[in-house]
Write a protein that holds these residues in place. Structure first.
Motif, PDB file in Angstrom:
ATOM      1  N   CYS A  68       0.832  -1.220   0.000  1.00  8.46           N
ATOM      2  CA  CYS A  68       0.000   0.000   0.000  1.00  8.46           C
ATOM      3  C   CYS A  68       0.854   1.252   0.000  1.00  8.46           C
ATOM      4  N   VAL A  69       1.937   1.245   0.773  1.00  7.18           N
ATOM      5  CA  VAL A  69       2.858   2.397   0.776  1.00  7.18           C
ATOM      6  C   VAL A  69       3.442   2.600  -0.618  1.00  7.18           C
ATOM      7  N   GLY A  70       3.778   1.517  -1.283  1.00 12.24           N
ATOM      8  CA  GLY A  70       4.307   1.617  -2.639  1.00 12.24           C
ATOM      9  C   GLY A  70       3.303   2.186  -3.623  1.00 12.24           C
ATOM     10  N   VAL A  71       2.072   1.744  -3.516  1.00  9.18           N
ATOM     11  CA  VAL A  71       1.029   2.264  -4.405  1.00  9.18           C
ATOM     12  C   VAL A  71       0.816   3.756  -4.149  1.00  9.18           C
ATOM     13  N   VAL A  72       0.798   4.146  -2.869  1.00  9.85           N
ATOM     14  CA  VAL A  72       0.627   5.563  -2.535  1.00  9.85           C
ATOM     15  C   VAL A  72       1.786   6.389  -3.089  1.00  9.85           C
ATOM     16  N   ALA A  73       3.011   5.890  -2.980  1.00  3.60           N
ATOM     17  CA  ALA A  73       4.167   6.609  -3.510  1.00  3.60           C
ATOM     18  C   ALA A  73       4.066   6.779  -5.022  1.00  3.60           C
ATOM     19  N   LEU A  74       3.616   5.742  -5.717  1.00  2.00           N
ATOM     20  CA  LEU A  74       3.460   5.863  -7.181  1.00  2.00           C
ATOM     21  C   LEU A  74       2.338   6.821  -7.550  1.00  2.00           C
ATOM     22  N   VAL A  75       1.251   6.814  -6.789  1.00  2.00           N
ATOM     23  CA  VAL A  75       0.150   7.746  -7.056  1.00  2.00           C
ATOM     24  C   VAL A  75       0.611   9.187  -6.826  1.00  2.00           C
ATOM     25  N   VAL A  76       1.361   9.407  -5.760  1.00  2.00           N
ATOM     26  CA  VAL A  76       1.888  10.752  -5.496  1.00  2.00           C
ATOM     27  C   VAL A  76       2.832  11.176  -6.627  1.00  2.00           C
ATOM     28  N   ALA A  77       3.638  10.251  -7.122  1.00  2.00           N
ATOM     29  CA  ALA A  77       4.533  10.563  -8.235  1.00  2.00           C
ATOM     30  C   ALA A  77       3.750  10.976  -9.473  1.00  2.00           C
ATOM     31  N   VAL A  78       2.662  10.279  -9.762  1.00  2.00           N
ATOM     32  CA  VAL A  78       1.837  10.626 -10.923  1.00  2.00           C
ATOM     33  C   VAL A  78       1.196  12.000 -10.724  1.00  2.00           C
ATOM     34  N   VAL A  79       0.721  12.282  -9.528  1.00  2.00           N
ATOM     35  CA  VAL A  79       0.092  13.586  -9.247  1.00  2.00           C
ATOM     36  C   VAL A  79       1.117  14.707  -9.411  1.00  2.00           C
ATOM     37  N   VAL A  80       2.312  14.509  -8.872  1.00  2.64           N
ATOM     38  CA  VAL A  80       3.366  15.527  -8.981  1.00  2.64           C
ATOM     39  C   VAL A  80       3.747  15.722 -10.447  1.00  2.64           C
ATOM     40  N   TYR A  81       3.854  14.652 -11.191  1.00  2.00           N
ATOM     41  CA  TYR A  81       4.212  14.743 -12.602  1.00  2.00           C
ATOM     42  C   TYR A  81       3.158  15.491 -13.404  1.00  2.00           C
ATOM     43  N   ARG A  82       1.900  15.166 -13.170  1.00  2.00           N
ATOM     44  CA  ARG A  82       0.826  15.833 -13.925  1.00  2.00           C
ATOM     45  C   ARG A  82       0.677  17.291 -13.534  1.00  2.00           C
ATOM     46  N   ARG A  83       0.915  17.607 -12.256  1.00  3.39           N
ATOM     47  CA  ARG A  83       0.826  18.998 -11.821  1.00  3.39           C
ATOM     48  C   ARG A  83       1.946  19.811 -12.453  1.00  3.39           C
ATOM     49  N   ARG A  84       3.109  19.213 -12.639  1.00  4.10           N
ATOM     50  CA  ARG A  84       4.248  19.901 -13.252  1.00  4.10           C
ATOM     51  C   ARG A  84       3.955  20.219 -14.719  1.00  4.10           C
ATOM     52  N   GLY A  85       3.208  19.363 -15.384  1.00  2.00           N
ATOM     53  CA  GLY A  85       2.906  19.556 -16.796  1.00  2.00           C
ATOM     54  C   GLY A  85       1.939  20.707 -17.068  1.00  2.00           C
ATOM     55  N   ASP A  86       1.180  21.125 -16.058  1.00  2.00           N
ATOM     56  CA  ASP A  86       0.210  22.206 -16.268  1.00  2.00           C
ATOM     57  C   ASP A  86       0.857  23.560 -16.327  1.00  2.00           C
TER      58      ASP A  86
END
Length: 86
Positions: A68-86
């Motif tokens: 679960c910690v791993g999944v949360v870390a990957l989800v946070v990575a995706v959120v950070v990546y998508r926020r950077r693209g805006d």
């Protein structure tokens, strides 16, 4: 002995174009890249170890928590990546 990305393999000379390119990167972009790299590495490692613990040792609590910690870390990575693209 330490890794120097600007040093050539045989000559020891530095590549000025590579050095200039890296120096021209903004600190915000570099920090975001490092953050994403760490988050993805932590996420993949935690998921892998968690699933191994569940599968081979039957430790559902610890293995499930790590996964679960791993999944949360990957989800946070995706959120950070998508926020950077805006």
């Amino acid at each position: 002995m330490f890794f120097d990305p600007f040093e050539e393999e045989h000559g020891g000379e530095r590549d000025p174009q590579l050095q200039q390119s890296i120096q021209s990167i903004s600190t915000e972009t570099l920090q975001q890249f490092i953050l994403l790299a760490v988050l993805v590495q932590v996420g993949l490692f935690a998921i892998s170890i968690g699933l191994l613990l569940v599968g081979f040792r039957g430790e559902l609590v610890l293995g499930g928590a790590l996964a679960c910690v791993g999944v949360v870390a990957l989800v946070v990575a995706v959120v950070v990546y998508r926020r950077r693209g805006d």
